[in-house]
Design a protein around this motif. Structure first.
Motif, PDB file in Angstrom:
ATOM      1  N   ASP A 322       9.430   2.118  -3.785  1.00 39.88           N
ATOM      2  CA  ASP A 322       8.159   2.739  -4.175  1.00 39.88           C
ATOM      3  C   ASP A 322       7.052   1.695  -4.301  1.00 39.88           C
ATOM      4  OD1 ASP A 322       7.019   5.189  -4.585  1.00 39.88           O
ATOM      5  OD2 ASP A 322       7.298   5.186  -6.756  1.00 39.88           O
ATOM      6  N   SER A 324       3.637  -0.365  -3.440  1.00 44.43           N
ATOM      7  CA  SER A 324       2.302  -0.242  -2.857  1.00 44.43           C
ATOM      8  C   SER A 324       1.607  -1.599  -2.930  1.00 44.43           C
ATOM      9  CB  SER A 324       1.476   0.819  -3.588  1.00 44.43           C
ATOM     10  OG  SER A 324       1.385   0.536  -4.966  1.00 44.43           O
ATOM     11  N   ASP A 343      -1.858   2.922  -2.090  1.00 40.68           N
ATOM     12  CA  ASP A 343      -1.621   4.057  -2.969  1.00 40.68           C
ATOM     13  C   ASP A 343      -2.743   5.095  -2.882  1.00 40.68           C
ATOM     14  OD1 ASP A 343       0.223   5.203  -4.652  1.00 40.68           O
ATOM     15  OD2 ASP A 343      -0.765   4.499  -6.470  1.00 40.68           O
ATOM     16  N   ARG A 348       3.651   4.486  -0.030  1.00 40.28           N
ATOM     17  CA  ARG A 348       4.491   3.505  -0.699  1.00 40.28           C
ATOM     18  C   ARG A 348       5.714   3.226   0.170  1.00 40.28           C
ATOM     19  NH1 ARG A 348       4.345   5.198  -7.151  1.00 40.28           N
ATOM     20  NH2 ARG A 348       2.073   5.264  -7.349  1.00 40.28           N
ATOM     21  N   SER A 381       5.419  -1.720  -8.072  1.00 45.03           N
ATOM     22  CA  SER A 381       6.522  -0.814  -7.810  1.00 45.03           C
ATOM     23  C   SER A 381       6.351   0.421  -8.686  1.00 45.03           C
ATOM     24  CB  SER A 381       7.851  -1.499  -8.118  1.00 45.03           C
ATOM     25  OG  SER A 381       8.926  -0.600  -7.974  1.00 45.03           O
TER      26      SER A 381
END
Length: 429
Positions: A322, A324, A343, A348, A381
Motif C-alpha cells: 500500500d 504511495s 495517492d 498505491r 505505507s
C-alpha cells in the motif's frame, strides 16, 4: 535584558553499533543459518581468538550529534533553530529540556522550561485530557490552584471540550498537539521550547499557535526556542536564528540572513538531478525503503507551462504494501505550494524486499510560477506518516517560457498548496 540560556562548547556523542541483520528471513535462511551456526561451533576451537572476535562482535563507531555548539539567549528572545534533518536540532532541544545529558560542554538555564518536542510529550495515554492537564502542570512545577485558574483558557485554546474526559490514547495526532501546546503555552513557563510538532496541526491551528508564541514573548517577556522546516513560520515569529549543520553551529544572526544562507546550501548536484542516497532522512519503518535519486525532465531543466516528468529511484529492503510516493515544492518562506503524490488518484503499490525500482510521474503542463523552490520527497505505507521522508533535499529552478499554458486539473491540498493530478507508473527489477 538578562541571559536566560547560556550554552558553551556543547557536545553530544553516541556510540553506534553496526550489526549485520537480514531485512527479510525465509525458512531456507533459518535452516541455512542453523547449519552455519553448528559448523562454527565445530571449527571455532581451531580459529585464533582474534579472528573469531572479528566475526562474532558487532562493530561500533562514535557519532557526534552535536559538537562545540555555543550561543546565548536573552529573556524575551524568540530564537529559530533551523537546519537539515540530522543536523542536531532535536538533540540540542533534548539537552536544553534536561531529557538527556551532554557529553561535553555546559548549559546554564535560568527559569522554568516547558518543552513540546513530539506528539504526546508528557502525556499518559490511559489518562483523560482533563487529568493530563493537571499531570503536565504538576510536572512543570505548578500548584493545583494555579492550574485550575488556567484550566478553562487551556481547554478553549485546544478546542477539545467535547473530548475532555476521553483517554488521550483515543485522540488523533492533531488533538494531541492542540492539547499539549495549550498546556505548555498557558502554564506560564519562563522558557518555551517547541519542536516541529506544530506541522501535525491544521493551518488554522498553526497560525493560532504562532500568534500565541508571539504574545508569550512580546507581551509577557518569556523566551521561545522554535524548531521548524517552515521558513515562513520562522521568519514571522523569530527575532534571531541559529543554523545547525552536521552537529555544529554554521551561523547565528538575523532571521533573514540565516534563512538565506540555509536555503543557499540546500542545492545538490544541479537543479534537476538529485543524488539522495547519502542524505539524512526520517521514516517510521527504518530501512524498509530508501529513495536514492530524483531526476526532473531527464536533467534537462523545468519550465513553466511545459510538460514535467520525474523519475524517483528507490531501493526496497523488505516487503511493504500500500505504498504511495510524493514530491512537494515549497517557496522561499518554506510554505508548501505544490504536492504531487500518487495517492491523489488512489494509486498505491505493493513492493517486495530486494527489489530496486523507479516510480515515474508526468504532467502535461507544469503551472508553477518561475522561481526557485525547495524540494521535499517521501513515501508512505497506507495512512502512516512515512517509510521515508527527506525535507528539504534540494532546490529546483522553474524557468519562464513563451508557452501559454491551458487549464490543468488541480486539487486543493490540506497542506496549503495544490495537488496536480499526475500520471504515475512504477517498474521494479
Amino acid at each position: 535584558m538578562s541571559i536566560v540560556i547560556s550554552v558553551e562548547n556543547l557536545g553530544k556523542k553516541y556510540n553506534l553499533i553496526h550489526q549485520q541483520r537480514e531485512p527479510y528471513t525465509a525458512l531456507r535462511d533459518v535452516i541455512t543459518n542453523g547449519f552455519t551456526s553448528f559448523g562454527k561451533k565445530i571449527i571455532s576451537p581451531f580459529i585464533p581468538k582474534s579472528k573469531l572476535a572479528r566475526y562474532q562482535s558487532p562493530t561500533s563507531e562514535e557519532f557526534w550529534a552535536l559538537k562545540d555548539v555555543s550561543f546565548e539567549v536573552k529573556q524575551g528572545d524568540r530564537i529559530g533553530i533551523i537546519g537539515r534533518n540530522g543536523a542536531g536540532k532535536s538533540t540540542l532541544l533534548k539537552i536544553l529540556s534536561r531529557i538527556t545529558e551532554p557529553t561535553t560542554g555546559s548549559v546554564r538555564i535560568k527559569g522554568r522550561v516547558a518543552s513540546l518536542l513530539e506528539v504526546g510529550t508528557g502525556f499518559h495515554p490511559e489518562l483523560t485530557g482533563r487529568e493530563n492537564i493537571f499531570l503536565n502542570g504538576a510536572i512543570l512545577g505548578m500548584g493545583r490552584a494555579e492550574i485550575k485558574k488556567k484550566f478553562d483558557e487551556i481547554v478553549d485554546f485546544a478546542e477539545i471540550e467535547k473530548f475532555l474526559d476521553t483517554p488521550v490514547k483515543r485522540y488523533s495526532s492533531g488533538m494531541y498537539v492542540r492539547l499539549a501546546f495549550a498546556v505548555a503555552a498557558h502554564l506560564e513557563p519562563e522558557i518555551l521550547i517547541v519542536d516541529e510538532v506544530l506541522a501535525v496541526g491544521d493551518a488554522q491551528f498553526q497560525k493560532k499557535c504562532l500568534g500565541k508564541m508571539e504574545d508569550v514573548s512580546a507581551k509577557e517577556g518569556r523566551t521561545v526556542l522554535f524548531v521548524s522546516h517552515n521558513m515562513g513560520a520562522v521568519r514571522s515569529l523569530c527575532s534571531r536564528a541559529i543554523l545547525l549543520e552536521r552537529g555544529g553551529t554554521a551561523m547565528q544572526g538575523s532571521v533573514s540572513s540565516t534563512i538565506d544562507t540555509y536555503l543557499e546550501g540546500v542545492a545538490i548536484i544541479n537543479a534537476c538531478d538529485f543524488n539522495l542516497a547519502a542524505l539524512p532522512r526520517v521514516g517510521s519503518f527504518g530501512s524498509h525503503l530508501r529513495i536514492l535519486r530524483l531526476c526532473f525532465n531527464q536533467g534537462m531543466g523545468i519550465w513553466h507551462g511545459k510538460p514535467l516528468e520525474v523519475e524517483m529511484t528507490f531501493d526496497c529492503r523488505a516487503d511493504v504494501f500500500d505504498v504511495s510516493f510524493g514530491v512537494g515544492l515549497c517557496n522561499r518562506d518554506g510554505a508548501r505550494v505544490v504536492t504531487i503524490d500518487s495517492d491523489a488518484l488512489g494509486k498505491r503499490f505493493n513492493l517486495h524486499g530486494g527489489e530496486r525500482g523507479v516510480a515515474k510521474f508526468s504532467l502535461e503542463e507544469f503551472q508553477l510560477a518561475p522561481d526557485t523552490y525547495t524540494l521535499d520527497v517521501g513515501a508512505r505505507s497506507g495512512d502512516t506518516f512515512g517509510l521515508e521522508y527527506l525535507s528539504p533535499c534540494g532546490q529546483i529552478f522553474v524557468a519562464p517560457s513563451d508557452v501559454t499554458p491551458s487549464s490543468i486539473v488541480l486539487r486543493e491540498s490540506v497542506s496549503g498548496g495544490y495537488r496536480p493530478i499526475a500520471r504515475w507508473d512504477i517498474s521494479c527489477h
